[in-house]
Design a protein around this motif. Structure first.
Motif, short mmCIF file in Angstrom:
data_model
loop_
_atom_site.label_atom_id
_atom_site.label_comp_id
_atom_site.label_asym_id
_atom_site.label_seq_id
_atom_site.Cartn_x
_atom_site.Cartn_y
_atom_site.Cartn_z
N ILE A 1 61.78 66.38 64.01
CA ILE A 1 60.79 65.88 65.09
C ILE A 1 59.62 66.82 64.45
CG2 ILE A 1 60.18 66.40 67.36
CD1 ILE A 1 63.20 65.51 67.86
N LYS A 2 59.93 68.14 64.25
CA LYS A 2 58.84 69.04 64.03
C LYS A 2 58.06 68.53 62.69
CE LYS A 2 60.23 73.44 63.72
NZ LYS A 2 59.57 73.86 64.91
N ALA A 3 58.77 67.95 61.95
CA ALA A 3 57.94 67.39 60.95
C ALA A 3 57.06 66.18 61.00
CB ALA A 3 58.95 66.96 59.45
N VAL B 1 63.03 68.35 73.88
CA VAL B 1 62.68 68.76 72.41
C VAL B 1 61.44 68.11 71.96
CG1 VAL B 1 63.89 66.55 71.52
CG2 VAL B 1 63.72 68.77 70.01
N ALA B 2 61.04 67.06 72.56
CA ALA B 2 59.66 66.48 72.57
C ALA B 2 58.49 67.33 72.90
CB ALA B 2 59.57 64.84 73.08
N VAL B 3 58.85 67.89 74.06
CA VAL B 3 57.88 68.56 74.72
C VAL B 3 57.71 69.84 73.94
CG1 VAL B 3 57.35 70.19 76.67
CG2 VAL B 3 58.15 67.66 76.98
N GLU B 4 58.88 70.64 73.56
CA GLU B 4 58.77 71.80 72.84
C GLU B 4 58.30 71.82 71.32
OE1 GLU B 4 63.05 73.85 74.69
OE2 GLU B 4 62.82 73.22 72.89
N THR C 1 62.90 60.01 70.47
CA THR C 1 63.88 61.25 70.52
C THR C 1 65.16 61.16 71.48
OG1 THR C 1 62.57 62.26 72.40
CG2 THR C 1 61.60 62.90 70.14
N SER C 2 65.31 59.93 71.91
CA SER C 2 66.44 59.62 72.57
C SER C 2 66.76 58.31 72.57
CB SER C 2 66.32 59.88 74.08
OG SER C 2 65.69 58.97 75.00
N TYR D 1 66.96 62.07 66.09
CA TYR D 1 66.59 63.12 65.22
C TYR D 1 66.90 64.57 65.71
CZ TYR D 1 63.47 60.14 62.63
OH TYR D 1 63.19 59.18 61.92
N THR D 2 66.93 65.26 64.57
CA THR D 2 67.11 66.59 64.76
C THR D 2 65.67 67.49 64.92
OG1 THR D 2 66.61 67.23 62.45
CG2 THR D 2 68.97 66.81 63.22
N ARG D 3 65.81 68.69 65.44
CA ARG D 3 64.50 69.34 65.66
C ARG D 3 63.69 69.57 64.45
NH1 ARG D 3 62.65 72.51 69.90
NH2 ARG D 3 64.86 72.42 70.79
#
Length: 393
Positions: free
Chosen positions: A196-198, A222-225, A175-176, A191-193
């Motif tokens: 990442i969600k997928a 974003v990873a935590v969320e 994610t970074s 990656y977009t949210r």
């Protein structure tokens, strides 16, 4: 097999002298006893939650990190991976999680589990990364043999499923940007949210945890969320992120020694990599010490690869966690044993009946003087119930 009257640090605390017995591969008895070994102790085998087994394992200075995988056959690389795993085991690191694996590391895991070769316990995560992302940028643009990438939610789901079919234990998500990837920047979004969600949704649906490589604040956030199961590096962790991670008890592997070695030029790296690492290290210490004070769950994770951190250096990383994070000796030992084992779901990291028989017999009292946790003090190592280094007293 047994040890009688040896002082025990059981993965959580000092228990005094015990009679300890085991049968491969299970501890069968831990009972209070009269002391017989005043200068020795026994503690659980260490658990390193972030390594890369495929790297040069030969003697002397390692060859160039970027070109070695491109000019070395895969069959030969696997043999280096065996050597790394066995070296770690002989230094008391009896469980390793490889976070950039493929069929090669799965083969190592199966061979060790079957007793074909002596070796530590292995977990393997397959990487899901984007085109031009951190994982993709280890290979020069013109080189045709590239690791798989995935772009868009559907491709991300498919790659997760591909790794599940291959027998992976989990997924690593980027994610970074990173340090050693060529032409990369730490702050770059990977990656977009929706992607990442997928990845997280598909991995969890298939029973696989997700470890997220994240240096930047945005990458961690974003990873935590999106609910990843661990943060790898977590270098630029803000106060509010530390509070969230602490509340959720999400494990964080800080990989301290490798970033310092790269930043200081103590290992062969490009000027670009050295500059990126130096930028991170310049602000890292204050942020990570703050995170520990806020209760973030740091666990042992070294990023050992044989080039920049050698297998066996895990003991030095544990000592360094006390210096940089502000942990006391027992907290650092828990981070490398019971808590690390719990964070990746393996029944080791403690010495108690019914658990796996991974043990280190050591000179000293590392729960009081963490510096006693050193290779020179190792008397014997037991992995999977079998003596693999030294001699039992």
């Amino acid at each position: 097999m047994r040890l009688d009257g040896i002082p025990l640090w059981d993965g959580t605390e000092h228990r005094g002298p015990v009679d300890l017995s085991w049968e491969p591969d299970q501890i069968t008895e831990v009972a209070p006893a009269a002391a017989r070994f005043d200068d020795l102790c026994v503690l659980p085998g260490l658990v390193d939650t972030h390594v890369h087994l495929i790297g040069h394992a030969g003697p002397g200075d390692p060859p160039d990190f970027a070109t070695w995988p491109l000019v070395t056959s895969r069959d030969e690389q696997v043999l280096h991976g065996v050597a790394h795993a066995q070296r770690a085991m002989r230094h008391g690191v009896t469980t390793l999680r490889d976070l950039a694996g493929d069929e090669a590391q799965i083969a190592l895991r199966r061979a060790f589990d079957a007793g074909v070769l002596p070796g530590p316990r292995i977990q393997v995560h397959g990487v899901v990364g984007m085109t031009a992302g951190h994982n993709d940028l280890f290979v020069p643009p013109a080189f045709p043999l590239r690791k798989p990438t995935a772009d868009g939610p559907d491709e991300c789901r498919k790659l997760v499923r591909t790794w599940a079919r291959a027998g992976m234990d989990g997924i690593k998500l980027t994610t970074s940007g990173g340090v050693l990837s060529i032409g990369d920047k730490n702050r770059w979004r990977n990656y977009t949210r929706d992607e990442i969600k997928a990845v997280v949704d598909e991995a969890h649906a298939l029973g696989m945890p997700v470890a997220s490589h994240a240096h930047s604040e945005d990458g961690i956030r974003v990873a935590v969320e999106e609910g990843v199961d661990s943060i790898e590096h977590g270098t630029l962790m803000s106060r509010d992120l530390a509070e969230t991670l602490a509340a959720r008890r999400t494990p964080v592997a800080p990989t301290l020694l490798i970033n310092e070695a790269i930043a200081e030029g103590r290992v062969p790296v490009t000027p670009e990599a050295r500059a990126k690492a130096a930028e991170l290290v310049a602000t890292r210490d204050v942020l990570l010490a703050q995170a520990h004070a806020l209760g973030v769950r740091f666990v042992l994770g070294t990023d050992a690869n044989g080039h920049h951190v050698r297998f066996g250096d895990q003991l030095a990383e544990v000592v360094h966690m006390t210096r940089i994070l502000g942990m006391d000796a027992e907290s650092a030992l828990r981070a490398a044993t019971s808590d690390a084992a719990d964070s990746i779901g393996v029944p080791v990291g403690r010495i108690a009946p019914g658990l796996g028989a991974d043990l280190i017999v050591l000179r000293g009292r590392p729960w009081e003087r963490v510096e006693d946790l050193a290779a020179a003090n190792i008397v014997a190592v037991v992995s999977r119930g079998r003596l693999v280094a030294g001699r039992l007293p």
